[in-house]
Motif scaffolding. Structure first.
Motif, PDB file in Angstrom:
ATOM      1  N   LEU A 205      69.097  11.593  38.066  1.00  0.00           N
ATOM      2  CA  LEU A 205      68.744  10.497  37.286  1.00  0.00           C
ATOM      3  C   LEU A 205      70.099   9.871  36.639  1.00  0.00           C
ATOM      4  CD1 LEU A 205      66.385  12.481  35.111  1.00  0.00           C
ATOM      5  CD2 LEU A 205      65.691  10.772  36.899  1.00  0.00           C
ATOM      6  N   ALA A 208      69.457   6.102  37.439  1.00  0.00           N
ATOM      7  CA  ALA A 208      68.376   5.523  36.627  1.00  0.00           C
ATOM      8  C   ALA A 208      68.790   5.503  35.185  1.00  0.00           C
ATOM      9  CB  ALA A 208      67.144   6.329  36.816  1.00  0.00           C
ATOM     10  N   LEU A 278      70.729  21.441  39.568  1.00  0.00           N
ATOM     11  CA  LEU A 278      69.818  20.881  38.907  1.00  0.00           C
ATOM     12  C   LEU A 278      69.350  22.169  37.706  1.00  0.00           C
ATOM     13  CD1 LEU A 278      66.750  19.820  38.509  1.00  0.00           C
ATOM     14  CD2 LEU A 278      66.267  21.275  40.521  1.00  0.00           C
TER      15      LEU A 278
ATOM     16  N   LEU B 205      66.511   6.596  43.218  1.00  0.00           N
ATOM     17  CA  LEU B 205      65.838   6.304  41.928  1.00  0.00           C
ATOM     18  C   LEU B 205      64.255   6.919  41.857  1.00  0.00           C
ATOM     19  CD1 LEU B 205      66.840   2.565  41.433  1.00  0.00           C
ATOM     20  CD2 LEU B 205      67.499   4.519  39.917  1.00  0.00           C
ATOM     21  N   MET B 207      63.284   9.853  41.450  1.00  0.00           N
ATOM     22  CA  MET B 207      62.556  10.936  40.594  1.00  0.00           C
ATOM     23  C   MET B 207      62.393  10.131  39.330  1.00  0.00           C
ATOM     24  SD  MET B 207      62.107  13.905  39.129  1.00  0.00           S
ATOM     25  CE  MET B 207      61.681  14.059  37.426  1.00  0.00           C
ATOM     26  N   ALA B 208      63.323   9.069  39.017  1.00  0.00           N
ATOM     27  CA  ALA B 208      63.397   8.229  37.864  1.00  0.00           C
ATOM     28  C   ALA B 208      62.270   7.316  37.770  1.00  0.00           C
ATOM     29  CB  ALA B 208      64.578   7.588  37.667  1.00  0.00           C
ATOM     30  N   ILE B 211      59.057   9.364  36.793  1.00  0.00           N
ATOM     31  CA  ILE B 211      58.966   9.390  35.242  1.00  0.00           C
ATOM     32  C   ILE B 211      58.447   8.091  34.807  1.00  0.00           C
ATOM     33  CG2 ILE B 211      60.321   9.824  33.115  1.00  0.00           C
ATOM     34  CD1 ILE B 211      62.489  11.346  34.742  1.00  0.00           C
ATOM     35  N   HIS B 236      61.926  14.503  44.441  1.00  0.00           N
ATOM     36  CA  HIS B 236      62.088  16.032  44.815  1.00  0.00           C
ATOM     37  C   HIS B 236      61.143  16.867  43.942  1.00  0.00           C
ATOM     38  CE1 HIS B 236      66.362  16.508  46.426  1.00  0.00           C
ATOM     39  NE2 HIS B 236      66.005  15.009  46.624  1.00  0.00           N
ATOM     40  N   ILE B 239      62.551  19.083  40.946  1.00  0.00           N
ATOM     41  CA  ILE B 239      63.102  18.297  39.961  1.00  0.00           C
ATOM     42  C   ILE B 239      61.908  17.669  39.132  1.00  0.00           C
ATOM     43  CG2 ILE B 239      64.695  16.553  39.181  1.00  0.00           C
ATOM     44  CD1 ILE B 239      65.926  16.256  41.567  1.00  0.00           C
TER      45      ILE B 239
END
Lengths: 313, 313
Positions: A205, A208, A278, B205, B207-208, B211, B236, B239
């Motif tokens: 992240l 981001a 992680l 980006l 994962m972000a 979210i 992932h 994550i």
């Protein structure tokens, strides 16, 4: 489309050195420097400012000290638009060992501290300002600081002359709403100060969170080539420059140095996203246990590491 | 703290198979399946639904077809809470080759299409719904679709019976504001539909962006173990599960399969963040040129790739 007030700070050598005790060849450091100059990067943080008695030169390389003669070997007189920065840790540098800015190749000193050291950080920062440097305070590990202590620290910094304060995600445990909340808190508590962002990539992240910080008005952005840095590494400089629309930045020189020096280093150093990082990031823990695990023969036994770190399944 | 309506969909085998023509061992697929079951993941997309005449079994593995006998070898009767999904590409599957859901181990069919194929996708989706499947439409490469064409496609889907529609960042070229804009547009144009997110990691980006999609109300979340997927890979799964607070999900079974099967595969397959994938993502280009480059002897000549792709410096 772009924000003129944004400054990009490369900290490849400084943060990356946490993985190899700053044992970089001069060729390596010179290549990073040249890439930053050619790419239009605003600052390069080339290492730490430390007193000789604080560390052993047989253990750590020259970028733990940033002596003028070492800097000069790489950058000459630095007749470029790139400014040079060094980080100072509380207790590792004596005031009398800091030269006047007019006699130094360094333009900026960034004072790193934990929350209980904020008063000492302000003192050191004022000292550096009085010697002619640009100065910031970088409050580390803020994700573990309780609200009462943080509010008091911010109030003290608000009253200081220090113009720049950093949001630092040391453990890579923040996500966008955390960064948004923190930067808004910083701006509200310290009107008139510029805010910076230093993100780690434990949960992928970092990039981001840097974008979120920009959207919240942060103006100093830390990043490193290919994310080279402690543990999971940092926000990638090449992704950040590809993202920013400011025409003064150029991507190609960064890719050249990544190709020549940074990418080959992956054979020797395991920075970047790995499961142990992680786990510490998700648990809001210091990465030191993950780094130790990654240095052991059990580095790929992710399940054992997670069981050791926590009993959550 | 968590949203009950969120469904996590693992597409490790389906999207990862784009990197090795679905040549996974049964052990590998069974381990992913067991991990998903034990981790409480909601859906596992195990491959594509294709007609035999569309592909050569000497080239592609069984998960390009998802025949019942192959599925049964891995999952038995699948007496678990994990639902199984397969993706169908327009023109690669004949309607008569799709069994009734009551006679299939599959619970869901996701119809992938480009914008000019939306009418065909709705037809295929309705057909699958009438056979008893859960169904979504996944509009690929939306980052290159102009506003007029997209609005028309969304209007058609809004009028259809298809209940789920995906925001798909095929090129890994979106950032948080792009995802926010797109999901808001989808929700406004198709009230009552559930929206999913499928992100790629070219700019780190994925994962972000997932979210952000959650924050905008997306309920179907795609992810893969260690990000295994085409090019830079996907969001992932480990994550995402570490991030989600829903107590039904468990991280440890995912780490076990990553340790046993996914991480070792990195020796053979170069998925994940690499500079050529950053370049195509930043340029909003299909990753095929980067994948071809990564398969060549010049894979680490990042500068040459960027010069070939574009004249921006």
């Amino acid at each position: 489309m772009y924000r003129k007030e944004i400054k990009v700070l490369d900290c490849t050598v400084r943060d990356g050195g946490l993985m190899n005790n700053w044992q970089f060849s001069d060729d390596f450091v010179r290549s990073v420097y040249n890439a930053c100059v050619e790419a239009g990067v605003d600052y390069m943080e080339i290492g730490y400012l430390s007193s000789e008695k604080a560390f052993d030169r047989n253990v750590v390389g020259p970028w733990k000290f940033c002596k003028d003669e070492d800097l000069r070997r790489i950058v000459g007189d630095n007749n470029t638009s790139l400014k040079l920065s060094a980080m100072a840790d509380i207790g590792r540098i004596d005031l009398e060992d800091i030269p006047m800015a007019s006699e130094s190749l360094l333009d900026m000193i960034r004072v790193a501290c934990y929350v209980h050291q904020v008063d000492k950080a302000i003192e050191l920062a004022h000292h550096c300002m009085d010697k002619g440097y640009e100065v910031s305070i970088n409050l580390m590990a803020v994700s573990t600081v309780n609200e009462r202590d943080l509010d008091e620290a911010l109030a003290d910094i608000a009253k200081s002359r220090v113009p720049i304060f950093y949001a630092v995600d040391s453990y890579g445990s923040m996500y966008n709403e955390t960064v948004q909340h923190l930067v808004r808190k910083y701006k509200a508590a310290m009107p008139g100060k510029e805010i910076g962002i230093h993100a780690h990539n434990n949960m992928q992240l970092a990039m981001a969170n840097t974008i979120t910080a920009i959207q919240e008005g942060c103006t100093y952005l830390d990043a490193t080539l290919l994310g080279l840095g402690r543990g999971a590494g940092n926000c990638h400089l090449e992704i950040l420059v590809a993202f920013l629309k400011n025409p003064k930045y150029r991507l190609l020189p960064l890719l050249q140095t990544i190709q020549d020096h940074i990418h080959p280093l992956q054979k020797d150093i395991d920075w970047g996203y790995h499961i142990p990082y992680l786990v510490t990031g998700a648990l809001n823990e210091h990465p030191r246990s993950a780094m130790k695990w990654m240095d052991s023969e059990r580095k790929n036994d992710f399940v054992a590491f997670m069981k050791e770190m926590h009993d959550y399944q």
